[in-house]
Design a protein around this motif. Structure first.
Motif, PDB file in Angstrom:
ATOM      1  N   VAL A  77       0.899  -1.075   0.192  1.00  0.00           N
ATOM      2  CA  VAL A  77       0.010  -0.140   0.011  1.00  0.00           C
ATOM      3  C   VAL A  77       1.008   1.168   0.155  1.00  0.00           C
ATOM      4  CG1 VAL A  77      -2.015   1.141   0.849  1.00  0.00           C
ATOM      5  CG2 VAL A  77      -1.480  -1.363   1.456  1.00  0.00           C
ATOM      6  N   LEU A  80      -0.253   4.789   1.646  1.00  0.00           N
ATOM      7  CA  LEU A  80      -0.570   4.874   2.817  1.00  0.00           C
ATOM      8  C   LEU A  80      -0.006   5.982   3.597  1.00  0.00           C
ATOM      9  CD1 LEU A  80      -2.847   3.677   4.988  1.00  0.00           C
ATOM     10  CD2 LEU A  80      -0.952   1.918   5.440  1.00  0.00           C
ATOM     11  N   TYR A  82       0.859   7.861   7.170  1.00  0.00           N
ATOM     12  CA  TYR A  82       1.021   7.596   8.592  1.00  0.00           C
ATOM     13  C   TYR A  82       1.157   8.763   9.691  1.00  0.00           C
ATOM     14  CZ  TYR A  82       2.195   3.049   6.836  1.00  0.00           C
ATOM     15  OH  TYR A  82       2.233   1.745   5.976  1.00  0.00           O
ATOM     16  N   PRO A 101      -1.013   4.011  10.963  1.00  0.00           N
ATOM     17  CA  PRO A 101      -1.627   3.712   9.612  1.00  0.00           C
ATOM     18  C   PRO A 101      -2.850   4.594   9.300  1.00  0.00           C
ATOM     19  CG  PRO A 101      -1.483   1.757  10.289  1.00  0.00           C
ATOM     20  CD  PRO A 101      -0.898   2.522  11.508  1.00  0.00           C
ATOM     21  N   PHE A 103      -5.878   4.331   7.246  1.00  0.00           N
ATOM     22  CA  PHE A 103      -6.667   3.583   6.274  1.00  0.00           C
ATOM     23  C   PHE A 103      -7.768   4.067   5.913  1.00  0.00           C
ATOM     24  CE2 PHE A 103      -3.971   0.186   7.978  1.00  0.00           C
ATOM     25  CZ  PHE A 103      -3.538  -0.381   7.149  1.00  0.00           C
TER      26      PHE A 103
END
Length: 174
Positions: A77, A80, A82, A101, A103
């Motif tokens: 991913v 992604l 953070y 993370p 998501f």
């Protein structure tokens, strides 16, 4: 395709516990739309007299991953985002960096899943395969529980590394 839920191994009894993490980071903001409400770096102070083990995944209040596990996530991913979480006890010289993370939750929980009576936890996890697409690592939409799923190839990649404190449980699909 096979999928696995990745979570903190409950047998890691000496794993670090962050006191009141959700008082500093509200779980409702751990989404791409609300992530700007979370500081880029958050510091949590560890109290106590013990020396905890800094394992590669923490999921008790927030879902946090080590830098090494973040690298694996990046393979599957790459876009992604953070937030950084630093866990420290300055008296003992203990400092470790984790990553939160962000998501986009996937609404793929099947009606065949079994919930606790208060609907806060999933006793039996079943996902709708038709809604998963080709996602390698993702978060299942759930208001109270961190449910992170890895496709077989991503799960195998995690297992090939010397990561500590991770448990994987095969997920049923409908």
């Amino acid at each position: 395709m096979e999928y696995f839920r990745i979570k903190q191994d409950p047998e890691c009894l000496e794993a670090v516990v962050i006191p009141d993490a959700i008082k500093q980071i509200d779980r409702r903001y751990v989404t791409p739309e609300e992530a700007d409400r979370i500081e880029d770096v958050t510091v949590f102070r560890l109290d106590g007299t013990d020396y905890p083990e800094f394992i590669d995944i923490l999921d008790r209040q927030l879902f946090l991953v080590s830098s090494q596990l973040k690298e694996v996530f990046g393979l599957y991913v790459p876009k992604l985002k953070y937030k950084i979480v630093i866990v420290a006890n300055s008296e003992k010289g203990l400092v470790n960096t984790y990553h939160l993370p962000i998501f986009a939750p996937v609404d793929c929980l099947s009606e065949q899943s079994v919930m606790t009576p208060d609907k806060k936890n999933v006793r039996k996890l079943v996902l709708k395969q038709s809604l998963l697409g080709r996602k390698a690592i993702f978060k299942v939409q759930h208001d109270f529980e961190n449910i992170i799923i890895a496709r077989l190839d991503a799960a195998e990649s995690m297992l090939r590394r010397n990561l500590r404190g991770i448990k994987m449980v095969r997920v049923e699909l409908d």
